[in-house]
Design an enzyme around this catalytic site. Sequence first.
Site, PDB file in Angstrom:
ATOM      1  N   LYS A   1      54.064  40.168  51.716  1.00 15.27           N
ATOM      2  CA  LYS A   1      55.235  39.353  51.368  1.00 15.27           C
ATOM      3  C   LYS A   1      56.110  40.108  50.384  1.00 15.27           C
ATOM      4  CE  LYS A   1      53.900  38.367  46.960  1.00 15.27           C
ATOM      5  NZ  LYS A   1      54.653  38.743  45.729  1.00 15.27           N
TER       6      LYS A   1
ATOM      7  N   ASP B   1      49.416  32.723  45.412  1.00 19.91           N
ATOM      8  CA  ASP B   1      50.180  32.965  46.637  1.00 19.91           C
ATOM      9  C   ASP B   1      49.448  32.541  47.905  1.00 19.91           C
ATOM     10  OD1 ASP B   1      52.154  34.062  45.061  1.00 19.91           O
ATOM     11  OD2 ASP B   1      51.599  36.138  45.476  1.00 19.91           O
TER      12      ASP B   1
END
Length: 299
Positions: free
Chosen positions: A16, A141
Amino acid sequence: MPRTPGKFILISAPAKINLYLGVHAETDDRGYHRVDSVMTTISLSDVVAIAPAEELSVHTVPAANYPMEQNSAYRAARAMGEAFGREPNFAILIDKHIPQQAGLGGPSTDAAATILGMVTYWGLDARDPRIDAVARRIGADVPFFLYGPPAYCDGAGDTVREMFRPLTGTPVALVRPQGPGVSTAEAYRRFDESPVALPPLEPLLEALRKHDETEIFANVANNLAPASCELHPAMAEALAWIGDQRDVRASAVAGSGSTVFAICNTQMAAEAIVLAARARGWWGEVAQMEKSGPYISVG
């Protein structure tokens, strides 16, 4: 339905980048900073292979230099077993492509892929709240990586609040200078010594709702970056360098670093940046923004 025992599955575990990272100065009762984060997955991925076994084991390629019990995938498997009252007896092999301490979410995405694999094997309802609770327990996350589209998260960065249309295919140049990475804990400690004001968040969220790419990329921001750059001067150099390259729409630090990225107008521009970075002795990869989180690619 549960998978047939004895067969393995492969799960992609994408990296990401943060289009926005806003760290608040205050902390909650757990000692965690409040964090606003907007993330999107990219095409750079680890690959997680998982199969039933007599006991839980986790190995990586290349081999990790720490015990498997410290691996996020191992901890995720144990937590899933505790949450659902089952023995997490799986052999897990992670083919690593995402660098460590890079701000790209490698450990978190591996954990999410492991959770998804176990959900599949055990035939669980993906909406079971225990799954999200396990993800939050493993890392901030991890819940994001259980979903697909770009998302806005708050709390400690572990609560998904809003998801948006993907920016699929947008080219990204990833650059990481040589040397040790940045410890997230150290970055937060340095931030606490001299907090940086929050960048505006709502303009980015509104641009994402409208799918206005020009405004999205005009509002990319990260107020943890100055602390990380102080800890890693080479990253500060790379950030300044990548922002000066041709056809760059936005540039920033990925998470707490040590990767910096440039969102580019064209694939050719991203490739040129990566080639130039490698010529300087830095790690570099070209990626594209993706439309999904971890997914099963082979049965």
